[in-house]
Scaffold this motif. Structure first.
Motif: not given
Length: 468
Positions: A99-107, A397-407
């Motif tokens: 959920f968290t990774v998909t949230t980041g990468f789809t943002a 874009l900010v959320q996607t960059i953060c999403g790289m760390l959600y994993s």
């Protein structure tokens, strides 16, 4: 003559008069429709955004339904469908990590979509995905048809479509934009209490998980349809560049509003926003996902999961802070508001690191305020700094960059459950270190705010947004 008639005649007369007045007054008709639209935005922010953020009660329902118990190694309790084991909890951690990774990468793609095709279409897609994910949770069975990971992915995409769509729509109401973003953010945060209400239906009334989530999907569908029907025509599409220039946004050679995305990415403001979100957003999301396991490790099961319930019910307590956030931004500026956010996050991690259940309650309170501020302040900062025309893509874009760390959250769960026996002390200690480490950058942002606020007499070009 009608006034002295029957009650039904009086009511009929009043209804006819109101209808005639509204026909004569387009302003009154627009005002009524616009207020109804604002109310539906509030309901959509509450019911169609951060539902999966309240993961702990969903996890409890799955565990009590015996989901994934087949992953546990055989032992003397092998016939107990309600037992828990590290393998089960690791799989639950994987679901929330998806959920968290998909949230980041789809943002980012969702933000680009919202800027290109408008907030209404984004909200339509978000609503459809949300209903689909709820139905998937209702029918998921780990032994026959495991739909939890697809449901988590749909929830993540739905969350981004709805939140970015609703925030982008606020640009059409510039007089209340910051207040609207704060309200959307806080209601998004408060929506994480809804899984606990579902869990109370499950545990107290004996309603099955399937019936609960099907009923909730029907409620969400009604809210979603009303939102789309009430959507004003002038707010349905993306904001044209000409509108921004006419309203004063984007005017001036040095404004970030008129820059391309690549030029915006090279500014101090963008770099600061990424660093700030890496610390605060990642901490916020991880705390929600790990807190139930941490409380269980501290003995919450001995109290019949009382502290998990307290945590879930405290989250919507941030709702009264909706008017406080715009006041904070106005009086303290963004620099001061960022310090408030970071301090609340630091307090949350400091209390959480103490291995005592009763000390966790002040951590819950600090986290409730932390969540309310972090989403509202960052959303308003991005809207004011980068402009309405590119708000969706910059936020995404900010959320996607953060999403790289959600994993990394899956690694945190695996290490704590498989190696450390459920101890998350080290994770909270790492959060304390990150909040302390970012303080110099916050000071730089605060100094920059002060520098830009100086009068023009300080020198030619002094105080423009592109100063180094």
């Amino acid at each position: 003559r009608r006034v002295h008639g029957t009650l039904s005649e009086c009511l009929f007369f009043f209804a006819c008069q109101c209808q005639c007045d509204m026909r004569r007054s387009p302003t009154v008709r627009l005002f009524t429709r616009q207020n109804a639209f604002f109310c539906m935005i509030g309901l959509a922010s509450l019911f169609l955004t951060g539902f999966f953020m309240g993961w702990a009660p969903i996890q409890l329902m799955l565990l009590q339904d015996g989901e994934y118990y087949e992953l546990c190694p055989p032992n003397e309790h092998a016939d107990d469908p309600h037992r828990e084991c590290p393998e089960q909890l690791t799989r639950m951690g994987l679901i929330y990590t998806v959920f968290t990774v998909t949230t980041g990468f789809t943002a980012f793609p969702v933000g680009m979509f919202a800027d290109r095709f408008g907030p209404r279409l984004s909200s339509i897609i978000g609503g459809v995905l949300h209903v689909a994910s709820l139905l998937a949770i209702a029918h998921s069975n780990s032994k026959t048809m495991d739909l939890m990971i697809p449901a988590a992915a749909c929830q993540a995409a739905s969350c981004m479509f709805m939140v970015l769509g609703l925030m982008t729509s606020s640009a059409r109401f510039p007089a209340v934009q910051n207040s609207a973003i704060a309200a959307i953010s806080i209601l998004f945060d408060a929506s994480s209490v809804l899984p606990m209400l579902c869990y109370q239906f499950y545990i107290s009334l004996g309603v099955s998980r399937r019936d609960i989530f099907i009923g909730y999907a029907c409620l969400v569908a009604v809210i979603f349809v009303l939102l789309i029907l009430l959507w004003p025509a002038h707010a349905a599409h993306r904001l044209p560049k000409s509108d921004l220039l006419e309203s004063g946004e984007g005017a001036g050679h040095h404004s970030l509003h008129t820059m391309s995305l690549w030029e915006q990415m090279q500014t101090f403001q963008f770099v600061f926003m990424v660093a700030f979100n890496i610390v605060n957003m990642v901490h916020s999301t991880s705390y929600l996902g790990l807190n139930r396991d941490w409380l269980d490790y501290l003995g919450d099961g001995d109290y019949n999961y009382l502290f998990t319930a307290i945590f879930s019910y405290l989250l919507p307590a941030s709702t009264p802070l909706a008017p406080v956030v715009p006041i904070s931004i106005t009086r303290l500026g963004y620099g001061g508001s960022f310090f408030i956010v970071n301090t609340l996050g630091l307090l949350t991690a400091t209390f959480a690191i103490i291995p005592n259940l009763f000390v966790q309650v002040p951590a819950f309170c600090a986290f409730t305020c932390f969540r309310a501020f972090v989403f509202s302040v960052t959303g308003a900062f991005i809207a004011d700094t980068f402009g309405a025309r590119s708000m969706g893509r910059v936020q995404g874009l900010v959320q996607t960059i953060c999403g790289m760390l959600y994993s990394s959250q899956y690694f945190v769960v695996w290490l704590s459950q498989e190696v450390l026996g459920g101890d998350y002390t080290w994770a909270h200690a790492a959060a304390v270190g990150l909040h302390v480490a970012i303080l110099p950058l916050l000071w730089m942002q605060r100094q920059r705010d002060t520098y830009l606020a100086l009068p023009d007499e300080a020198g030619p070009g002094y105080g423009t947004v592109d100063d180094p």
